[in-house]
Design a protein around this motif. Structure first.
Motif, short mmCIF file in Angstrom:
data_model
loop_
_atom_site.label_atom_id
_atom_site.label_comp_id
_atom_site.label_asym_id
_atom_site.label_seq_id
_atom_site.Cartn_x
_atom_site.Cartn_y
_atom_site.Cartn_z
N ILE A 72 -7.33 -20.85 10.94
CA ILE A 72 -5.87 -20.94 11.03
C ILE A 72 -5.45 -22.16 11.85
CG2 ILE A 72 -3.85 -19.82 12.08
CD1 ILE A 72 -5.03 -17.14 11.13
N GLY A 73 -6.28 -22.54 12.82
CA GLY A 73 -5.97 -23.73 13.62
C GLY A 73 -5.82 -24.98 12.79
N GLY A 74 -6.41 -25.01 11.60
CA GLY A 74 -6.31 -26.18 10.73
C GLY A 74 -4.91 -26.44 10.23
N LEU A 75 -4.00 -25.47 10.35
CA LEU A 75 -2.62 -25.70 9.91
C LEU A 75 -1.94 -26.81 10.69
CD1 LEU A 75 -1.42 -21.99 9.49
CD2 LEU A 75 -2.07 -23.59 7.68
N THR A 76 -2.39 -27.05 11.91
CA THR A 76 -1.76 -28.10 12.73
C THR A 76 -2.23 -29.49 12.36
OG1 THR A 76 -3.50 -27.99 14.42
CG2 THR A 76 -1.64 -26.49 14.66
N ALA A 77 -3.26 -29.59 11.53
CA ALA A 77 -3.83 -30.90 11.22
C ALA A 77 -3.28 -31.51 9.94
CB ALA A 77 -5.36 -30.78 11.11
N MET A 78 -2.42 -30.79 9.26
CA MET A 78 -1.86 -31.31 8.01
C MET A 78 -0.85 -32.42 8.30
SD MET A 78 -3.42 -29.80 5.63
CE MET A 78 -2.43 -30.39 4.27
N THR A 79 -0.88 -33.48 7.47
CA THR A 79 0.07 -34.59 7.61
C THR A 79 0.70 -34.87 6.25
OG1 THR A 79 -1.67 -36.22 7.15
CG2 THR A 79 -1.28 -35.64 9.46
N GLY A 80 1.41 -35.95 6.16
CA GLY A 80 2.02 -36.31 4.89
C GLY A 80 3.19 -35.39 4.55
N ARG A 81 3.44 -35.26 3.26
CA ARG A 81 4.62 -34.51 2.82
C ARG A 81 4.51 -33.02 3.09
NH1 ARG A 81 2.83 -35.75 -3.04
NH2 ARG A 81 1.58 -33.91 -3.57
N TRP A 82 3.28 -32.53 3.35
CA TRP A 82 3.09 -31.10 3.57
C TRP A 82 3.16 -30.72 5.05
CZ3 TRP A 82 3.62 -28.51 -0.63
CH2 TRP A 82 3.18 -29.03 -1.85
N ARG A 83 3.31 -31.71 5.90
CA ARG A 83 3.23 -31.43 7.33
C ARG A 83 4.30 -30.44 7.79
NH1 ARG A 83 3.78 -35.88 12.24
NH2 ARG A 83 3.76 -34.37 13.96
N ARG A 84 5.55 -30.72 7.47
CA ARG A 84 6.64 -29.89 7.98
C ARG A 84 6.62 -28.47 7.39
NH1 ARG A 84 12.01 -33.77 8.74
NH2 ARG A 84 11.08 -35.11 10.37
N PRO A 85 6.49 -28.31 6.07
CA PRO A 85 6.46 -26.93 5.57
C PRO A 85 5.26 -26.12 6.08
CG PRO A 85 6.02 -28.51 3.82
CD PRO A 85 6.52 -29.28 4.97
N VAL A 86 4.11 -26.79 6.24
CA VAL A 86 2.93 -26.07 6.73
C VAL A 86 3.13 -25.64 8.17
CG1 VAL A 86 0.50 -26.35 7.36
CG2 VAL A 86 1.29 -27.05 5.11
N ARG A 87 3.66 -26.52 8.98
CA ARG A 87 3.88 -26.15 10.39
C ARG A 87 4.98 -25.10 10.51
NH1 ARG A 87 2.51 -31.29 14.30
NH2 ARG A 87 0.48 -31.71 13.35
N ALA A 88 5.94 -25.13 9.60
CA ALA A 88 6.96 -24.09 9.59
C ALA A 88 6.33 -22.73 9.25
CB ALA A 88 8.06 -24.43 8.59
N ILE A 89 5.41 -22.74 8.30
CA ILE A 89 4.70 -21.51 7.95
C ILE A 89 3.87 -21.02 9.13
CG2 ILE A 89 2.87 -20.54 6.50
CD1 ILE A 89 3.90 -22.32 4.24
#
Length: 690
Positions: A450-467
């Motif tokens: 689950i910690g990997g959710l903080t490592a997303m960048t690009g266009r998916w960064r904001r929705p993933v961090r919101a999730i």
């Protein structure tokens, strides 16, 4: 947090970030670690506050007593199947307390009768019960704190400090972790040490050095001494070794400033065998040394035996039996440790269990997958599913673009994924389907993923961090809603904790923890709104606690294990019936276990007639002797106990057809029975399974 230093994950620090969907933010300073420590301390504190008003669960008294006997006597024969490390840690505070053991000449020492010895230790010897239990639980909290810090450390290594703190936060808020934090059992200990043992072993395989090998050996030994399920490290080690040998890259051994590069399949296999031999030999040596460090009290242990014979536990004709006997005969492993393995194998082959309205001795394929989905928070499931989708998406894109950045992270994640999959497969194949806690070691891996959710960048960064933020918020709300009854947690996807008793029992819900809450409930209902003032109260309790020690003064008409006096059963009367969920499902009622059938009914009717003869006797003792046939007591004692079980099972068959009138901590179900209900339960028709 300093977010200016940004680099791609992994120890190699690969610089390819172009087109990648994943990066790691590495912050300088101690702020990330301080956050993890605060979370760990808060997690343990919250858990201990809830435990302070609960009775110890079924296994906890055994761990506490066995650990104290091990520390003071060197007695490793009381409970070798459940991990000596947590036993010793939990019992350490008792060394500073005025605690007495049962007398050395008590006959139960010789056959290691844990039930009798532990009951005497807690309830007969005048020891400070609540102080001992709470002190042991405080010591056990070390394992929960360690688990959260280890989750943070490994997640930090893979995803960076932000990923580490998210993983630690999810672990700290998880109802599953809170349910077992501070419990004096081996479950949190193995959850804390198995994942780092696998991860450190992989690091020792990837780049062997004296330091890495030593740390790996210590971690593996800790896992093996935590619980027998730590033996899963053996197939895991073989799989990881096989994977690494087949990897097409040079293999570097380091020792100080020197290094050797190993090339070629044959050379790699040879070096892997050497590395394996070093681990096996040193782990075995450590086990022998650690288990020989304790003092021995000859007066107690001179003639002590295990509570069951080796020949009963080990089938000499089977492959596992021949292997265990060979290891024992050659003294490769400490005998008591080997005995613990034999006992686990014996009792895991057949074990009564309940699952979604069914009973079985051999378990179900879907027991643990369902337990995972039902007893994991919805917030956790949302974050885990999102993390898996993101990982697959990111690595697919990097592969398509020819990026090599994914290799470092995949290298770090590989041992954790192998452990998660293999442990899950072994759980599915297991016949020991008695508790969600048996898959607790899988949860730290989930938190790291689950910690990997903080490592997303690009266009998916904001929705993933919101999730991630939303999932964590949902998880916190779920934990607050169930506290302090975290052990009874079921998510709302399966109906929540109120429906839990129809799905899973035993340590997944009802582990004997709610005696204090039951006594408080009874105090509030001395004038019951339905039955009236001072109703009769009957208890069928699943646990090793003594209800009277917590203030219960009603009838106890059945229990597991048997803590009832050898006497005729109390007659059932109209009143309030408090029945533990595990007892309600008739899981451990011996011959009366399972769904009520015509065979059960026939046995009950025979026992009923025999008990009537006892109760109608004008001179009870002579009649007992005459009916038993040989003038001995065991016959009538066995009849009374059997009748108790069958009477309760028959009552349960009726009560399962209706909803409980109330609940105590979700684990003890309350039923108000009228005179007609009582007559029907004992003498009227009840549902009989075909």
């Amino acid at each position: 947090m300093n977010t200016q230093a940004i680099e791609v994950a992994g120890s190699a620090g690969a610089a390819e970030t172009a087109g990648a969907d994943v990066t790691v933010v590495r912050a300088k300073g101690w702020n990330g670690w301080i956050g993890a420590v605060i979370l760990a301390v808060a997690h343990v504190a919250v858990a201990l506050v809830s435990l302070s008003d609960q009775s110890p669960t079924f296994d906890e008294p055994f761990h506490l007593f066995s650990g104290y006997a091990l520390l003071t006597q060197g007695n490793t024969r009381l409970m070798p199947e459940n991990g000596w490390l947590p036993q010793v840690v939990c019992a350490l505070p008792l060394l500073a307390m005025p605690v007495r053991l049962p007398p050395a000449d008590h006959p139960t020492w010789q056959n290691s009768d844990m039930v009798v010895l532990t009951y005497g230790f807690l309830y007969v010897m005048g020891n400070p019960l609540r102080a001992m239990v709470f002190a042991g639980q405080c010591a056990a909290g070390v394992f929960a704190a360690a688990a959260i810090l280890i989750v943070d450390g490994i997640s930090r290594r893979i995803w960076g400090p932000t990923g580490g703190i998210l993983s630690a936060a999810v672990a700290a808020a998880s109802p599953t972790m809170l349910a077992h934090a501070g419990r004096m059992t081996s479950d949190m200990a193995i959850a804390a040490f198995l994942m780092p043992a696998v991860w450190l072993l992989w690091r020792a395989i990837r780049q062997p050095s004296p330091g890495r090998i030593a740390v790996s050996i210590l971690a593996i030994t800790a896992a093996l001494l935590s619980k027998m399920s730590g033996l899963v490290i053996l197939p895991l080690a073989l799989i990881l070794a096989f994977i690494f040998v087949l990897m097409p890259r040079p293999w570097t051994w380091r020792c100080g400033a020197k290094q050797w590069i190993v090339r070629g399949l044959v050379s790699r296999i040879g070096h892997m065998l050497v590395l394996t031999l070093i681990h096996v030999v040193l782990v075995i040596v450590l086990l022998h040394i650690i288990l020989a460090l304790h003092p021995v009290e000859p007066a107690v242990l001179a003639h002590a035996q295990h509570n069951e014979s080796w020949d009963k536990l080990v089938n000499a004709t089977s492959l596992s039996g021949r292997t265990l006997t060979w290891v024992r005969d050659h003294h490769l492993v400490p005998h008591d440790y080997l005995y613990g393995i034999a006992k686990i194998l014996f009792y895991s082959a057949r074990r009564s269990a309940f699952f979604l309205g069914q009973w079985s001795l051999h378990g179900w394929t879907w027991f643990y997958p369902y337990a995972f989905l039902a007893k994991t928070g919805i917030g956790e499931l949302i974050m885990l599913l999102t993390a898996c989708v993101c990982a697959v998406t990111a690595m697919t894109r990097m592969l398509r673009q020819g990026s090599r950045a994914w290799m470092t992270r995949a290298d770090e994640l590989l041992p954790l994924l192998v452990m998660f999959v293999l442990y899950g497969l072994l759980a599915i194949r297991s016949n020991l389907n008695i508790g969600h806690r048996y898959i607790l070691p899988m949860y730290p891996v989930m938190f790291v993923l689950i910690g990997g959710l903080t490592a997303m960048t690009g266009r998916w960064r904001r929705p993933v961090r919101a999730i991630a933020a939303g999932g964590l918020l949902v998880l916190v709300v779920e934990s607050i809603a169930i506290w302090p009854h975290d052990l009874a947690f079921f998510n709302q996807l399966v109906g929540g904790p109120r429906r839990g008793y129809r799905q899973l029992v035993d340590s997944s819900l009802d582990w004997g923890q709610d005696l204090p809450a039951l006594v408080k409930w009874i105090e509030r209902h001395r004038v019951d709104p339905v039955i009236g003032p001072n109703p009769n109260v009957f208890l069928a309790y699943f646990g090793t606690g003594d209800p009277k020690a917590y203030g219960y003064m009603g009838y106890q008409f059945d229990s597991y294990p048997y803590l009832l006096p050898d006497r005729l059963p109390d007659p059932l009367q109209p009143g309030i019936y408090c029945i533990s969920a595990t007892m309600l499902q008739s899981v451990y009622l011996g011959r009366a276990s399972g769904e009520w059938t015509s065979k059960h009914e026939q046995s009950y009717q025979r026992l009923l007639e025999e008990v009537k003869r006892y109760q109608g006797a004008s001179s009870l003792e002579p009649t007992r002797s005459r009916i038993s046939g040989d003038g001995t007591q065991p016959r009538w004692v066995d009849v009374c106990r059997l009748f108790n079980d069958f009477r309760l099972a028959r009552l349960n068959a009726m009560l399962r057809q209706r909803e409980p009138d109330d609940r105590v901590g979700y684990s003890i179900l309350i039923y108000r029975l009228s005179r007609d209900d009582v007559i029907r339960a004992q003498f009227g028709p009840v549902p009989i399974a075909p």
